[in-house]
Design an enzyme around this catalytic site. Structure first.
Site, PDB file in Angstrom:
ATOM      1  N   LYS A 240     -28.881  84.945  93.665  1.00 26.48           N
ATOM      2  CA  LYS A 240     -29.796  84.598  92.578  1.00 26.48           C
ATOM      3  C   LYS A 240     -29.237  83.453  91.728  1.00 26.48           C
ATOM      4  O   LYS A 240     -29.948  82.485  91.423  1.00 26.48           O
ATOM      5  CB  LYS A 240     -30.047  85.830  91.688  1.00 26.48           C
ATOM      6  CG  LYS A 240     -31.171  85.626  90.718  1.00 26.48           C
ATOM      7  CD  LYS A 240     -31.354  86.819  89.814  1.00 26.48           C
ATOM      8  CE  LYS A 240     -30.325  86.776  88.712  1.00 26.48           C
ATOM      9  NZ  LYS A 240     -30.446  87.851  87.740  1.00 26.48           N
TER      10      LYS A 240
ATOM     11  N   ASP B 209     -35.418  87.526  89.934  1.00 29.24           N
ATOM     12  CA  ASP B 209     -34.775  88.480  89.036  1.00 29.24           C
ATOM     13  C   ASP B 209     -35.732  89.659  88.825  1.00 29.24           C
ATOM     14  O   ASP B 209     -36.787  89.741  89.472  1.00 29.24           O
ATOM     15  CB  ASP B 209     -34.399  87.802  87.712  1.00 29.24           C
ATOM     16  CG  ASP B 209     -35.638  87.464  86.882  1.00 29.24           C
ATOM     17  OD1 ASP B 209     -36.754  87.521  87.431  1.00 29.24           O
ATOM     18  OD2 ASP B 209     -35.484  87.160  85.691  1.00 29.24           O
TER      19      ASP B 209
END
Ligand code: SF4
Length: 212
Positions: free
Chosen positions: A120, A138
């Site tokens: 991420k 997320d």
């Protein structure tokens, strides 16, 4: 969800916010990388408070490395998990100096090899610092993608892959910012604000009637 609906959703999100970006404060790829490492399980507001003091003093790999773990902790001790984050940031700075001529690498493999940097974080840096088509999924993007039906998936990688495949190309560069902001302020985890949502008529969330 069909393609036409997706186009309409992103058109509305873009019209409402034509130039979206991260809410983390940064002025270089290196500052963004450090801010994103610090932001795991912390709020952007909390990270900004810390980096607003840290970056004027140290905003290069050499300068942060020179602070040492204990010196860095003084700046970031208000952020969750600051002990392990300080260790990771110092190790990352050392690798940047020794292996990457003090620059943030632009390759995913090199980014993910840095301590504290997962998929991420690498995606945020690739997208926001370097303008690559990348989707940093997320908790907000995961929720919005599933609720709306834009790109449902059982886990973040599944959602990431679907978004990369299904978001129309013209929206791909900024899509993750629009989805994060939508999740943070409108399609919140508890009590989504469906009554004030600009894509309510296109959203496929079954329970949205409870929140209108
Ligand atoms: S209608 Fe409700 S559930 Fe759907 S995107 Fe908007 S806020 Fe989220």
């Amino acid at each position: 969800m069909n393609k036409q609906k997706r186009i309409e959703i992103f058109t509305r999100l873009r019209d409402a916010n034509p130039n979206p970006t991260t809410e983390l404060n940064y002025s270089s790829p290196f500052e963004l990388l450090i801010a994103v490492i610090l932001s795991a399980q912390a709020t952007d507001v909390g990270v900004n408070k810390a980096t607003d003091k840290l970056f004027p003093v140290a905003n290069t790999p050499e300068a942060i490395f020179a602070l040492g773990v204990d010196g860095l902790k003084e700046y970031i001790k208000t952020i969750g998990l600051f002990n392990s984050k300080a260790e990771n940031v110092i190790k990352t700075c050392r690798i940047l100096v020794e292996k990457h001529s003090s620059q943030v690498p632009e390759r995913r493999e090199d980014l993910e090899a840095l301590p504290g940097v997962g998929r991420k974080t690498a995606n945020v840096v690739l997208n926001t610092a370097f303008g690559h088509m990348a989707m940093a999924v997320d908790t907000h993007i995961f929720r919005v993608s599933n609720r709306t039906g834009i790109a449902p998936g059982k886990n973040v990688l599944e959602v990431e892959n679907r978004l990369m495949r299904l978001v129309p190309k013209e929206f791909l560069l900024d899509a993750h910012h629009w989805l994060i902001l939508h999740g943070r302020y409108t399609c919140t985890a508890r009590k989504p604000k469906c009554g004030a949502c600009i894509i309510e008529d296109l959203c496929e969330f079954k329970e949205k009637r409870d929140y209108l």
